[in-house]
Design an enzyme around this catalytic site. Structure first.
Site, PDB file in Angstrom:
ATOM      1  N   LYS A 105       0.730  -1.011   0.082  1.00  0.00           N
ATOM      2  CA  LYS A 105      -0.110   0.062  -0.001  1.00  0.00           C
ATOM      3  C   LYS A 105       0.847   1.550   0.072  1.00  0.00           C
ATOM      4  O   LYS A 105       1.741   1.456   0.535  1.00  0.00           O
ATOM      5  CB  LYS A 105      -0.954   0.117   1.171  1.00  0.00           C
ATOM      6  CG  LYS A 105      -2.157   0.916   1.273  1.00  0.00           C
ATOM      7  CD  LYS A 105      -2.938   1.002   2.556  1.00  0.00           C
ATOM      8  CE  LYS A 105      -3.794   2.145   2.616  1.00  0.00           C
ATOM      9  NZ  LYS A 105      -4.790   1.942   3.878  1.00  0.00           N
ATOM     10  N   SER A 131      -9.455   2.351   2.797  1.00  0.00           N
ATOM     11  CA  SER A 131      -8.438   3.147   1.823  1.00  0.00           C
ATOM     12  C   SER A 131      -7.372   2.257   1.015  1.00  0.00           C
ATOM     13  O   SER A 131      -6.665   2.555   0.210  1.00  0.00           O
ATOM     14  CB  SER A 131      -7.610   4.216   2.641  1.00  0.00           C
ATOM     15  OG  SER A 131      -6.995   3.658   3.625  1.00  0.00           O
ATOM     16  N   SER A 181      -9.713  -0.104   6.864  1.00  0.00           N
ATOM     17  CA  SER A 181      -9.177   0.252   5.314  1.00  0.00           C
ATOM     18  C   SER A 181      -8.366  -0.972   4.967  1.00  0.00           C
ATOM     19  O   SER A 181      -8.247  -1.032   3.873  1.00  0.00           O
ATOM     20  CB  SER A 181      -8.137   1.255   5.774  1.00  0.00           C
ATOM     21  OG  SER A 181      -8.639   2.524   5.683  1.00  0.00           O
TER      22      SER A 181
END
Length: 482
Positions: A85, A160, A184
């Site tokens: 990420k 996210s 997330s």
């Protein structure tokens, strides 16, 4: 390599791929080449990777292959391709946090979790797209094209950790690292038909993310943030945890993990007779009828097929959403972030800018801490009676790309963030939680089942998830075209 052979490799679980690489059935370079070729075909429509590093990945795969050929022990993830990420620090690889303020930022050190996956032999394919500083549960930011859901590219994959989920769901790597400050990892897992695991607070050390005072925006969420894997199977989540978990002196919140046999946890044993509290709405959330239908059926599997003792409950706390927002602000470098907003605010995410410009009071921050204590205490009382708390993961199925939330659920006008209300209480308490695919809507969209365990009961959460996986398998299902 022909397309069929390529796709066979890309559809392997991390556990199976690692085994084939160890047994010399697939080389690390073949695995990486297969995923990179598939990424070149599919990612222009998905935008899962924002900063791919194909040359670096191939070079590392070659080195790992050479070490394996010489009989060296490389690690449990030897040759396994992985996405990271874009909020997680990677030395020498651009890490933007989805923000114009860090558009050209290249960290000078790896996050601990990156050190660990590299030490276990994994091959980093690149950075996966995320919302700006992780402040949204969707897949768009001001720097890169919006990430799209492989099940329907008009829809959000959730966030996210949007790119991490979209990559794994479409076979652009068997596993990815995500971060979870309020859901997330688990929300995009639910929206993409994956497993998303958030271990108990401290099981996976987080550093320099959340801790590095040099970088406003990157240095927030310290008491809420977790890092965890997005995978296609529970066994892969456990494999990743066997690499990620364990204390590190750089993270003052990290704790020992000797009480958990990560690779043994997903055997599914010991589920019969577990006391399961089921809340379809936590007593206050609006829930899409299709989500409720799918999750009700999944809870029926826990009860009828797996022998759990399920009871409907109301956990007994009021909606803590406002307190959660205040806690995020309280753990943010407001001075530094306001400086970034002054410089880049016309390009930054509007709701993030508004949050930073708001004039918070000390009372709002201390009141938020009191609300947090109430949620922690009431959860502890609830979990003294039950082994697991089960809910939907997200209150709605995937919705259109480009918005923060549907705004209306089951006929009720709601805040744009209300659909994420099931996940962040486990960040307030630090309890282990996993999202697993509960089933699919009538339109073929994934729905997640959220399983929360007692404090530090990570193994039990994984056992329950694995038992449900066996009773209602999902890993054979792939989005059309993937």
């Amino acid at each position: 390599m022909d397309r069929a052979a390529r796709d066979e490799i890309c559809r392997l679980s991390a556990t199976e791929l690692a085994s084939r690489i160890r047994n010399s059935e697939v080389s690390p370079l073949e695995a990486v080449d297969a995923v990179l070729d598939r990424t070149a075909e599919l990612d222009p429509a998905l935008h899962a990777y924002c900063t791919p590093v194909p040359d670096q990945a191939r070079a590392r795969a070659r080195r790992i292959g050479e070490r394996l050929a010489h009989g060296e022990e490389v690690g449990p993830l030897a040759g396994v391709p992985i996405g990271v990420k874009d909020l997680i620090a990677t030395r020498g690889i651009r890490t933007t946090s989805g923000s114009p303020a860090y558009e050209d930022f290249v960290p000078d050190e790896d996050d601990i979790v990156v050190e660990r996956v590299l030490g276990a032999g994994a091959v980093v394919l690149g950075k996966t797209n995320a919302t700006e500083f992780g402040y949204s549960a969707v897949g768009h930011n001001p720097v890169f094209p919006a990430t799209r859901n492989p099940w329907n590219t008009a829809l959000t994959p959730g966030g996210s950790s949007a790119g991490s989920a979209a990559a794994v769901a479409s076979g652009l790597g068997p596993v990815s690292l995500g971060s979870d400050g309020g859901g997330s990892v688990r929300v995009p897992a639910a929206h993409c038909g994956l497993v998303g695991f958030k271990a108990a607070m401290g099981r996976v050390p987080v550093w320099p993310g959340c801790r590095d005072e040099r970088y406003p925006g990157v240095s927030g969420w310290e008491s809420l943030e977790h890092i965890g894997p997005l995978t296609r199977t529970v066994a892969d989540a456990a494999l990743m945890m066997s690499v990620l978990a364990g204390p590190d002196p750089r993270d003052r919140h990290s704790i020992p993990c000797g009480d958990v046999d990560w690779n043994g946890a997903p055997d599914g044993a010991g589920v019969q007779g577990l006391r399961v509290a089921y809340s379809a709405d936590l007593g206050y959330l609006a829930v899409d009828p299709e989500v409720r239908r799918v999750v009700d059926a999944a809870v029926g599997v826990l009860e009828k097929d797996l022998g759990c003792r399920v009871e409907a409950v109301d956990p007994g706390w009021d909606d803590p959403a406002e307190a959660f927002a205040a806690l995020i602000a309280a753990e943010t470098d407001l001075t530094g972030m306001r400086r970034l907003v002054d410089e880049h605010g016309d390009r930054m995410t509007p709701h993030l800018v508004a949050m930073m410009r708001r004039r918070w009071t000390a009372e709002e921050f201390t009141d938020a801490n009191i609300v947090r204590k109430a949620v922690v205490n009431r959860t502890a009382r609830l979990m003294s009676t039950y082994d697991l708390l089960v809910t939907p993961t997200a209150a709605v199925p995937p919705f259109a790309v480009g918005i923060q939330g549907p705004g209306r659920i089951d006929g009720r006008e709601v805040a744009d963030t209300a659909w994420t209300g099931f996940t962040f209480p486990a960040n307030l308490t630090g309890q282990p939680a996993v999202s697993v695919p509960a089933g699919w809507t009538r339109d073929g969209l994934p729905v997640g089942l959220h399983i929360v365990g007692r404090h530090l009961a990570d193994a039990q959460v994984l056992r329950a998830a694995a038992a449900f996986e066996r009773a209602a398998p999902w890993a054979h299902r792939w989005p059309a075209g993937c």
